[in-house]
Design a protein around this motif. Structure first.
Motif, short mmCIF file in Angstrom:
data_model
loop_
_atom_site.label_atom_id
_atom_site.label_comp_id
_atom_site.label_asym_id
_atom_site.label_seq_id
_atom_site.Cartn_x
_atom_site.Cartn_y
_atom_site.Cartn_z
N PHE A 91 1.02 -1.44 0.45
CA PHE A 91 0.17 -0.10 0.11
C PHE A 91 1.08 1.35 0.00
N ILE A 92 1.66 1.19 0.58
CA ILE A 92 2.37 2.20 1.01
C ILE A 92 4.09 2.46 0.90
N TYR A 93 4.30 1.19 1.42
CA TYR A 93 5.84 0.70 0.93
C TYR A 93 6.17 -0.24 -0.40
N GLU A 94 6.99 0.31 -1.19
CA GLU A 94 7.42 -0.64 -2.52
C GLU A 94 8.95 -1.12 -2.41
N PRO A 95 8.77 -2.82 -2.82
CA PRO A 95 10.26 -3.71 -3.40
C PRO A 95 11.39 -3.05 -4.85
N LEU A 96 12.30 -2.83 -4.87
CA LEU A 96 12.82 -2.45 -6.34
C LEU A 96 11.97 -3.38 -7.20
N TRP A 134 8.80 10.52 -2.83
CA TRP A 134 8.25 10.02 -1.69
C TRP A 134 6.92 10.81 -1.30
N SER A 135 5.85 10.17 -0.70
CA SER A 135 4.24 11.09 -0.60
C SER A 135 4.61 11.93 0.14
N ASP A 136 5.54 12.53 0.80
CA ASP A 136 5.71 14.51 1.03
C ASP A 136 6.36 15.17 0.27
N TRP A 206 13.12 8.41 9.14
CA TRP A 206 14.07 6.99 9.27
C TRP A 206 15.55 7.28 10.39
N SER A 207 16.38 8.94 9.27
CA SER A 207 17.10 8.49 10.31
C SER A 207 17.29 9.81 11.69
N VAL A 224 5.52 7.80 5.25
CA VAL A 224 5.24 8.46 4.08
C VAL A 224 6.13 7.43 3.28
N GLY A 225 5.69 7.12 2.23
CA GLY A 225 6.35 5.80 1.56
C GLY A 225 6.21 6.61 0.22
N SER A 226 6.43 5.69 -0.84
CA SER A 226 6.14 5.62 -2.49
C SER A 226 5.47 5.26 -3.37
N GLY A 227 4.75 4.53 -2.14
CA GLY A 227 3.54 3.31 -3.36
C GLY A 227 2.31 3.67 -3.40
N PRO A 228 1.15 3.28 -4.23
CA PRO A 228 0.06 4.23 -4.52
C PRO A 228 -0.84 4.84 -4.04
N TYR A 229 -0.54 4.56 -2.36
CA TYR A 229 -1.68 5.00 -1.33
C TYR A 229 -0.93 5.92 -0.50
N THR A 230 -1.17 6.95 0.88
CA THR A 230 -1.54 7.43 1.64
C THR A 230 -2.15 6.78 2.84
N VAL A 231 -2.14 7.13 3.89
CA VAL A 231 -3.51 6.31 5.01
C VAL A 231 -3.63 6.85 5.62
#
Length: 578
Positions: A91-96, A134-136, A206-207, A224-231
């Protein structure tokens, strides 16, 4: 719900990633678009994951998922925490790279547009896709990818697939738009884990703060992710909204996904049967009369994937279940066909003590060895004899408790059958039904005698599931988390060596290695597979199209499978929005 990371279905059997996903040195995309909707790794990897990719659709619509959890939502979206990353990944995070186990490990480039192996497969270089945000709104770079893998080294609890401790990862470096992973040995067999199951997190989030100080337990309530959705999340519902910064133009097609918290199968199933929910991922008793016959728009396709097992605690602190005689008695006594028929309504096939899911991986299953060991059918006399070697009998019964998940009505029914069968040999079984969070905590930390478990991950060959169950790198001392899969605390150096040698073995030798490991499943009985876990999937086509089907298995279909769930979300569309 059956949590499954790839957790992994009735597939065309491949000889493994060594011969499929990683069969050639250089892999590149055909075009600039990723996801199952229109990209591929063109050199020997089989092309795009989905035959639905030729057509595009307008965005719109609200899709509701019905997937019973047994508790309200914790509103935690940490991709490094096995207890709640199912709601985050896909949903939010994606693989390579997405690897489709249903189509002979076919690849779809995601955050990596291409990759190249060196000659001896000890080093792989990924080229990170341009233009991803990223979603931000901040740019995703190779530094984010390198940071994700380095974080797993710095905090071993985040290394869910034991890449640093088990797969031999020794170094990760970012140079320009490329990231290079270096291993101490041939690493092609681990491609499925590090390219497909690891999801990438933003370094700038994350740092710092709690994310940096406790990355394995940080709640991450506003991910905050790169995937197709925010939540946006409340304890009763997760609402996913289409990410306006998503890197695939025009996707996802469905703009809102509602994910209510269901405490029990019954209301979740009612919503599916009525059409109130359109994407189901759970067991439905009497599915034909209750669900399929209610509407011509209701459909199901739930192919077998992994194992559901009765898992004994092998730590010496658990005197009874650490004894081989007790485990043999359990394995001999349980009528798996009866559990399948009554507990799972015939929707999950009976499992094999070898740990091999059939017919998915028929070529690996050593039926002769299973028969020779006496595990081809239930045998109460053998069960009684085995139990007596441990000092227990009907006159001196053994009392055991099995933990399960609250609201899993099929597990309750299955355990009831098992309880009845074990009573006849001198084992009194009590079920302890727990919330998912409590269950996970006890399972991972080894606070149980017996656990009823659906292994959460697997891969394109039996090696992947067996490695999770059996490799000592995946376990931990009692009180520490063994979330990587060896919940039972099994340790056998010979099995570790076999699993380690699989990576560089030839195709024929890989087959032989799996059969040798089966021998230890029969000899040591570290777990007792009971039924074959299917990828529970119900879907409604009244307003939604683009679903995966047996004819078009572009992804594993259950909502709890990642990263497959993202591929489904990138293909499903609302008819009313067209």
């Amino acid at each position: 719900m059956r949590r499954s990371k790839s957790s992994l279905l009735a597939v065309a059997v491949s000889i493994g990633l060594a011969a499929s996903a990683c069969s050639s040195t250089k892999h590149t995309t055909d075009n600039a678009s990723g996801g199952s909707g229109g990209s591929s790794a063109s050199t020997g990897s089989g092309g795009s994951s989905s035959s639905t990719s030729a057509k595009t659709y307008k965005q719109g619509g609200t899709l509701t998922i019905s997937n019973e959890q047994g508790q309200t939502w914790p509103c935690a979206f940490n991709p490094f925490n096995a207890s709640n990353n199912v709601e985050a990944n896909g949903f939010i995070y994606e693989p390579l790279v997405y690897v489709n186990t249903l189509q002979n490990a076919k690849e779809t480039p995601m955050l990596a547009s291409s990759y190249t192996w060196n000659a001896d497969k000890t080093q792989i270089t990924f080229t990170i896709r341009d233009g991803v945000k990223w979603s931000d709104g901040q740019a995703l770079t190779a530094d984010d990818v390198a940071f994700t893998f380095q974080l797993m080294k710095q905090t071993p609890a985040t290394d869910l697939y034991t890449l640093w401790s088990g797969a031999g990862l020794t170094d990760v470096k970012a140079t320009g738009n490329q990231v290079t992973l270096t291993f101490k040995q041939n690493a092609q067999v681990y491609f499925y884990q590090f390219a497909n199951l690891v999801t990438i997190v933003p370094k700038h989030i994350w740092s710092t703060g709690d994310a940096a100080s406790k990355p394995d337990t940080w709640t991450n309530a506003n991910p905050v992710g790169s995937g197709p959705y925010t939540v946006k999340c409340t304890p009763n519902n997760m609402e996913y909204k289409a990410n306006p910064n998503y890197w695939q133009p025009g996707k996802p097609y469905v703009t809102t996904v509602e994910y209510p918290a269901y405490l029990d199968n019954q209301p979740a199933n009612q919503d599916l049967a009525s059409g109130k929910a359109q994407w189901g991922s759970q067991f439905i008793t009497g599915i034909k009369s209750f669900y399929l016959n209610k509407s011509q728009d209701n459909h199901t396709w739930s192919p077998p994937v992994l194992n559901v097992a009765l898992v004994p605690n092998l730590d010496p602190s658990h005197k009874a279940t650490s004894q081989l005689g007790v485990r043999q008695a359990l394995a001999y006594a349980i009528d798996k066909a009866k559990v399948s028929a009554i507990g799972e309504d015939g929707q999950q096939p009976p499992a094999n003590q070898s740990g091999i899911v059939t017919p998915t991986f028929d070529k690996y299953n050593d039926t002769a060895a299973i028969s020779a060991a006496g595990f081809d059918k239930p045998d109460l006399e053998k069960a009684k004899a085995a139990l007596q070697t441990a000092g227990y009998s009907t006159s001196n019964p053994l009392n055991l408790t099995v933990i399960s998940v609250q609201g899993y009505t099929d597990w309750d029914a299955s355990i009831a059958v098992i309880k009845d069968e074990l009573k006849g040999i001198g084992i009194n079984l009590t079920e302890s039904s727990l919330t998912m969070q409590t269950y996970d905590d006890k399972l991972y930390k080894g606070d149980y005698d017996l656990a009823y478990v659906g292994q959460p991950a697997g891969g394109p060959t039996p090696y992947f599931e067996l490695r999770e169950w059996l490799h000592s790198a995946n376990t931990a001392p009692i009180g520490q988390s063994a979330s990587a899969g060896n919940f039972e605390r099994y340790q056998n150096k010979e099995v570790d060596t076999l699993l380690d040698n699989y990576a560089t073995a030839s195709a024929d030798d890989q087959l032989g290695i799996i059969k040798k490991i089966e021998g230890y499943m029969l000899k040591d009985v570290p777990i007792i597979p009971v039924t074959e876990s299917v990828d529970w999937f119900q879907y409604n086509t009244k307003d939604f199209g683009g679903w995966p089907t047996a004819d078009n298995p572009y992804a594993q279909p259950a909502a709890y499978n990642f990263p497959d769930n993202e591929q489904v979300l990138l293909n499903v569309y609302a008819k009313s929005a067209q």
